[in-house]
Design an enzyme around this catalytic site. Structure first.
Site, PDB file in Angstrom:
ATOM      1  N   CYS A 202       0.835  -1.213   0.000  1.00  0.00           N
ATOM      2  CA  CYS A 202       0.000   0.000   0.000  1.00  0.00           C
ATOM      3  C   CYS A 202       0.868   1.262   0.000  1.00  0.00           C
ATOM      4  CB  CYS A 202      -0.915  -0.027   1.231  1.00  0.00           C
ATOM      5  SG  CYS A 202      -1.819   1.497   1.524  1.00  0.00           S
TER       6      CYS A 202
ATOM      7  N   CYS B 289      -0.062   3.973   2.532  1.00  0.00           N
ATOM      8  CA  CYS B 289       0.324   3.547   3.889  1.00  0.00           C
ATOM      9  C   CYS B 289       1.761   3.971   4.189  1.00  0.00           C
ATOM     10  CB  CYS B 289       0.209   2.038   4.029  1.00  0.00           C
ATOM     11  SG  CYS B 289      -1.459   1.377   3.826  1.00  0.00           S
TER      12      CYS B 289
END
Length: 304
Positions: free
Chosen positions: A66, A69
């Protein structure tokens, strides 16, 4: 007789020790992890829940693949570190820890959720600017303070202190002393008084629920209880008795399933005792536990 030991109600806990595979109360974060930023797994999540009863915890649900993230992670770590122990950051890799991800219903990441006294607080989803992170964390700390969660973790030390535990409130201590002595009636009375003095005392409410469960099952015969429940499937008392024994033995899904099936079959005016027992057992297991989330969702669908 059931094999239920009143001493299994651990000091400061809000769940029966058999309900979660929690590490010992003095378990330490992973070796080498910063004291204010800890990696959390399905196995160690119960430890974080307990920590949140004294120190606010920010949970960062992320994954290696991700991109957002990876943008948000360093911002969260910087903000938490600057707060110097007023909050702990718990990082959860959702791919490696599906139970925690399910507990928070993480449909998209990064997802940031707060924990105050074991209860989740929605913060934000996605990679947001640092100033917004600071504002949300500040609001979260204000909310935690309103609920009396204002503890700190000494920077540089482990999140769970190796030293002695802080003293319990007098009535809590009296309750645990009574449990150790096998005097469940006195333990219940102490917790009831604590709740009367402080209705928001979640530890006392959960402790009282534990004691009441132990009172109900300490002289029960599991084989006889199951036979009675099988013979009278719509007898509320018989089904409640078996559900209690299942909970005490760690068979959480069995207990919830039994009571929810019974709730679905009963007339509306006879459902009250079953609903009350379910809510009490939800408190014992913990509102963030995936089994509770599933059972609570089914109960809601049956109600409406």
């Amino acid at each position: 007789m059931t094999d239920v030991n009143p001493g299994a109600v651990i000091r400061g806990a809000v769940d029966l020790s058999s309900l979660r595979n929690a590490p010992p109360a003095n378990a330490q974060p992973q070796a080498g992890a910063p004291s204010l930023v800890v990696d959390v797994t399905d196995q160690t999540f119960a430890q974080v829940l307990e920590l949140s009863r004294s120190v606010p915890v920010v949970v960062d649900l992320w994954a290696e693949w991700c991109g957002p993230c990876k943008q948000l992670g360093p911002i969260l770590e910087r903000v938490v570190t600057e707060l110097a122990g007023r909050v702990v950051l718990a990082k959860v890799d959702v791919d490696a820890n599906p139970q925690v991800a399910q507990a928070f219903r993480a449909q998209s990441i990064p997802l940031v959720v707060g924990l105050v006294a074991g209860q989740p607080v929605q913060m934000f989803t996605g990679a947001v600017p640092e100033q917004q992170v600071r504002e949300v964390v500040d609001q979260f700390l204000q909310l935690a303070a309103q609920h009396g969660v204002t503890g700190t973790v000494p920077a540089g030390d482990a999140a769970a202190d190796e030293g002695s535990e802080p003293p319990l409130p007098p009535l809590h201590q009296a309750a645990y002393d009574a449990i150790d002595a096998g005097d469940l009636a006195a333990a219940a009375a102490a917790f009831e008084q604590a709740i009367a003095e402080s209705p928001r005392d979640d530890q006392a409410r959960a402790g009282l629920a534990q004691v009441r469960l132990l009172q109900r099952v300490q002289d029960a015969d599991l084989q006889a209880a199951r036979a009675a429940a099988a013979a009278t499937p719509h007898d509320v008392g018989a089904q409640l008795a078996v559900a209690d024994l299942d909970i005490a033995g760690g068979h959480v899904d069995d207990a919830f399933g039994r009571l929810l099936d019974l709730f679905a079959e009963l007339p509306a005016d006879e459902r009250g005792p079953v609903r009350e027992r379910l809510l009490e057992l939800f408190l014992l297991v913990g509102d963030s536990d995936p089994r509770v989330l599933r059972a609570r969702g089914r109960l809601t669908s049956l109600l409406f």
